[in-house]
Scaffold this active site. Structure first.
Site, PDB file in Angstrom:
ATOM      1  N   HIS A 143      19.355  87.013  88.766  1.00 53.82           N
ATOM      2  CA  HIS A 143      18.455  86.428  89.762  1.00 53.82           C
ATOM      3  C   HIS A 143      19.138  85.348  90.612  1.00 53.82           C
ATOM      4  O   HIS A 143      18.745  85.106  91.752  1.00 53.82           O
ATOM      5  CB  HIS A 143      17.218  85.843  89.080  1.00 53.82           C
ATOM      6  CG  HIS A 143      16.359  86.897  88.428  1.00 53.82           C
ATOM      7  ND1 HIS A 143      15.365  86.599  87.534  1.00 53.82           N
ATOM      8  CD2 HIS A 143      16.367  88.256  88.544  1.00 53.82           C
ATOM      9  CE1 HIS A 143      14.787  87.717  87.128  1.00 53.82           C
ATOM     10  NE2 HIS A 143      15.377  88.732  87.720  1.00 53.82           N
ATOM     11  N   PHE A 380      17.146  89.133  80.703  1.00 52.50           N
ATOM     12  CA  PHE A 380      18.385  88.462  81.104  1.00 52.50           C
ATOM     13  C   PHE A 380      18.391  87.954  82.544  1.00 52.50           C
ATOM     14  O   PHE A 380      19.438  87.927  83.204  1.00 52.50           O
ATOM     15  CB  PHE A 380      19.595  89.397  80.888  1.00 52.50           C
ATOM     16  CG  PHE A 380      19.561  90.095  79.558  1.00 52.50           C
ATOM     17  CD1 PHE A 380      19.495  89.372  78.378  1.00 52.50           C
ATOM     18  CD2 PHE A 380      19.574  91.480  79.476  1.00 52.50           C
ATOM     19  CE1 PHE A 380      19.430  89.999  77.147  1.00 52.50           C
ATOM     20  CE2 PHE A 380      19.519  92.121  78.257  1.00 52.50           C
ATOM     21  CZ  PHE A 380      19.442  91.380  77.078  1.00 52.50           C
ATOM     22  N   CYS A 381      17.237  87.553  83.060  1.00 51.35           N
ATOM     23  CA  CYS A 381      17.167  87.089  84.461  1.00 51.35           C
ATOM     24  C   CYS A 381      17.778  88.126  85.406  1.00 51.35           C
ATOM     25  O   CYS A 381      18.445  87.784  86.386  1.00 51.35           O
ATOM     26  CB  CYS A 381      17.851  85.734  84.639  1.00 51.35           C
ATOM     27  SG  CYS A 381      17.132  84.445  83.618  1.00 51.35           S
ATOM     28  N   ALA A 382      17.546  89.395  85.064  1.00 50.92           N
ATOM     29  CA  ALA A 382      18.028  90.496  85.906  1.00 50.92           C
ATOM     30  C   ALA A 382      16.970  91.591  85.846  1.00 50.92           C
ATOM     31  O   ALA A 382      17.238  92.728  85.464  1.00 50.92           O
ATOM     32  CB  ALA A 382      19.380  91.000  85.401  1.00 50.92           C
ATOM     33  N   CYS A 459      11.956  84.147  81.841  1.00 49.93           N
ATOM     34  CA  CYS A 459      13.177  84.919  81.608  1.00 49.93           C
ATOM     35  C   CYS A 459      13.184  85.543  80.227  1.00 49.93           C
ATOM     36  O   CYS A 459      13.897  86.492  79.983  1.00 49.93           O
ATOM     37  CB  CYS A 459      14.397  84.022  81.715  1.00 49.93           C
ATOM     38  SG  CYS A 459      15.142  84.088  83.313  1.00 49.93           S
TER      39      CYS A 459
END
Ligand code: ALA
Length: 461
Positions: A143, A380-382, A459
Site C-alpha cells: 500500500h 500484508f498491506c497488499a 492490515c
C-alpha cells in the site's frame, strides 16, 4: 509470581531448551550480531523457547552495532543545525555524515539528494507530492507504493501472468501516453519476487519517464545501486535494515524535490520568513522541517556500514541457502506457496503460503503460542495483490534476514509438520488466539492499569 521481565531473561530458560534450539545451526549461523541474540519467549504450554524470528520483512531486529552506536552517541545527543554547543556541532556533523553514508550505500549520483524520512511510506508520499505529471504503477504493490498514487488518480497497470508480459504491459502504457514516473517495488513484500530494475529503468527512460523503486524489501537483501541500475529514486526504511529507530530515506534526482512544496511546513525548512511570506530552502532541508530524527538517521547509516562491510556476496549466499531449505520444507509439508510470476528469476527471502483447511491466522497463532516462532499473517498491506493471488482471507508469511539461521527454518518446518500430522495441542478461539493464553507480557508492554490492550489494525485482517 516472578516478574514478566525476569521471565524473559535467558538465564531463566532451561538449558536444554537453548541446547536443542542450537542444534543444527551450522553452517548457516547469523552473519552479524543482533541486539536480541538468544532472546526467549514464553510458550502457552509452559516453559520457554528461543525466539525464532521469521518476520524480518515486517521489522528486522536491531543490529548490535546499531544499538551500541546509539548508546555511544546518547551522552552528547543534541539537536542538529540549531545550536553552537559542542554536542550540537557533533550531532550536526554526524547527521550530515549519515546522509552522505546512506547516499554512498545506494550508489547515489553526485547530484542526487538524500532526504531522511520516517520510513518508506513517508518517503513515497513525499515523492508523490513532488512528481510533476502522471505516474504509472502496478497492482502488486504494498500500500505504501499504491495508495499515494491512487490518491492522485494516477495510472494503474494490472500485473500480467508472467513478468515478461508485465514488463511489456508497462512499456505499452508508457508508450500510449507520456508519464513522468514509473514506480515499482524492488522486491514484493508478499512473495519476495524482484522485478529487474535496470530493465525497468531502461523502459521508463525510453518513454521519457523516471523510475522510482520501493526498496523497503530489497535494500535489506541486495545492494541497490542507483547509478548502475539507472533508477532515479529509491525509498527505504531503517526498521527493515536492522535500524528500527524511526528513520527512512528517499534518495534521488534533486530537481523535482527542490521544486515541490515543503513536505511539512515548519522550522528548518526555510531560508527566510517574514510576516508576509516564506522563502523555502532547497532539498533536503525543504522536506525535513522540525527537529530531525538524528538518532534514527545515525542508526540507518550504521546499519548500512555493517551491511556494506559483509564479504561480497555473503548476504545473498546466506539468504539463498536458507530460502532453498525453506522452499523445500514448505513443499514437504504441503503448503501452497504464493507467486506472482513463474518467470521472476530473483527472490529475496520472504515467502507467503497457505495450508489447505487451516486459516492463516490459526497457523500463525499456533506457531507463536506453541513454538515461539514469529511470522506474519493477513494481507500484508497488499490487499489487491492478495486478492489477485486468491487469498482474500490472508496467508502466512515467513521472512528471513542476516540474523537467520538453519535452525530457524528447521523449527518452522517441524512445527508445521506437527500441525499437519497431529493438530494443535492447545485450544484457540474463534479469533484464532490461544484460549486461555497464560503467557505474561513483559512489564513494559502493559498499560498503566496493568492490562495490555491489543489494538487491531486493518492490515491484520
Ligand atoms: N511493510 C511491512 C510488511 O510487509 C510492514 O510486513
Amino acid at each position: 509470581m516472578t516478574s514478566p521481565l525476569a521471565l524473559l531473561s535467558p538465564a531463566d530458560v532451561p538449558s536444554q531448551a537453548l541446547a536443542s534450539s542450537a542444534a543444527g545451526q551450522a553452517p548457516l549461523a547469523p552473519l552479524a550480531p543482533l541486539a536480541n541474540a538468544d532472546q526467549v519467549v514464553p510458550l502457552v504450554q509452559g516453559g520457554f523457547s528461543r525466539w525464532v524470528n521469521l518476520d524480518y520483512a515486517a521489522s528486522a531486529p536491531a543490529l548490535r552495532a546499531v544499538a551500541d552506536q546509539l548508546g555511544s552517541v546518547l551522552p552528547l545527543y543534541a539537536s542538529v543545525h540549531r545550536g553552537a554547543s559542542y554536542a550540537s556541532e557533533a550531532c550536526t556533523a554526524a547527521y550530515e555524515a549519515a546522509r552522505y553514508e546512506v547516499a554512498a550505500f545506494v550508489g547515489a549520483r553526485d547530484d542526487d539528494v538524500t532526504i531522511f524520512t520516517r520510513n518508506t511510506t513517508d518517503a513515497l508520499n513525499l515523492l508523490a507530492s513532488a512528481v510533476p505529471g502522471d505516474v504509472v504503477y502496478l497492482d502488486i504493490e504494498h500500500h505504501a507504493n499504491l495508495l499515494p498514487w491512487q490518491a492522485r488518480g494516477d495510472r494503474l497497470v494490472p500485473a500480467r501472468a508472467t513478468l515478461a508480459e508485465t514488463l511489456a504491459a508497462v512499456e505499452a502504457e508508457l508508450a500510449s501516453r507520456p508519464a513522468a514516473l514509473l514506480t515499482v517495488t524492488g522486491a514484493s513484500n508478499v512473495t519476495g519476487e524482484c522485478p529487474p530494475l535496470a530493465q525497468l529503468a531502461a523502459i521508463a527512460h525510453r518513454h521519457g519517464a523516471r523510475l522510482a523503486v520501493d526498496g523497503a524489501q530489497l535494500v535489506p537483501h541486495r545492494r541497490v545501486d542507483l547509478r548502475a541500475t539507472g533508477a532515479d529514486y529509491l525509498a527505504f526504511s531503517g526498521h527493515k535494515v536492522y535500524a528500527p529507530f524511526g528513520a527512512g530515506a528517499l534518495i534521488g534526482r534533486r530537481d523535482w524535490l527542490d521544486a515541490a512544496p515543503a513536505y511539512l511546513a515548519g522550522g528548518g525548512a526555510v531560508r527566510e520568513v517574514t510576516a508576509d511570506g516564506t522563502r523555502w530552502a532547497d532539498a533536503p532541508a525543504r522536506h525535513e522541517a522540525g527537529t530531525p530524527n538524528v538518532l534514527g538517521a545515525l542508526a540507518v547509516a550504521t546499519a548500512c556500514r555493517v551491511i556494506a562491510a559483509l564479504p561480497a556476496g555473503a548476504l545473498a549466499a546466506h539468504e539463498s541457502a536458507l530460502l532453498g531449505r525453506l522452499d523445500a520444507g514448505l513443499a514437504a509439508v504441503g503448503a501452497r506457496v504464493l507467486r506472482i510470476w513463474p518467470d521472476a528469476a530473483d527472490r529475496v527471502p520472504a515467502v507467503s503460503f497457505t495450508i489447505d483447511g487451516l486459516p492463516a491466522a490459526r497457523v500463525a497463532a499456533y506457531l507463536s503460542a506453541e513454538h515461539g516462532i514469529g511470522v506474519r499473517d493477513g494481507r500484508f498491506c497488499a490487499h489487491p495483490l492478495l486478492g489477485r493471488l486468491g487469498c482474500g482471507d490472508g496467508a502466512v508469511r515467513v521472512s528471513l534476514g542476516l540474523g537467520s539461521q538453519a535452525d530457524d527454518v528447521g523449527r518452522l518446518i517441524g512445527a508445521l509438520a506437527q500441525l499437519r500430522d497431529e493438530g494443535p495441542r492447545w485450544t484457540y478461539g474463534a479469533d484464532h488466539r490461544p484460549t486461555p493464553d497464560p503467557r505474561p507480557l513483559p512489564a513494559w508492554a502493559n498499560a498503566p492499569s496493568g492490562t495490555a490492550e491489543r489494538v487491531t489494525s486493518p492490515c491484520e485482517q
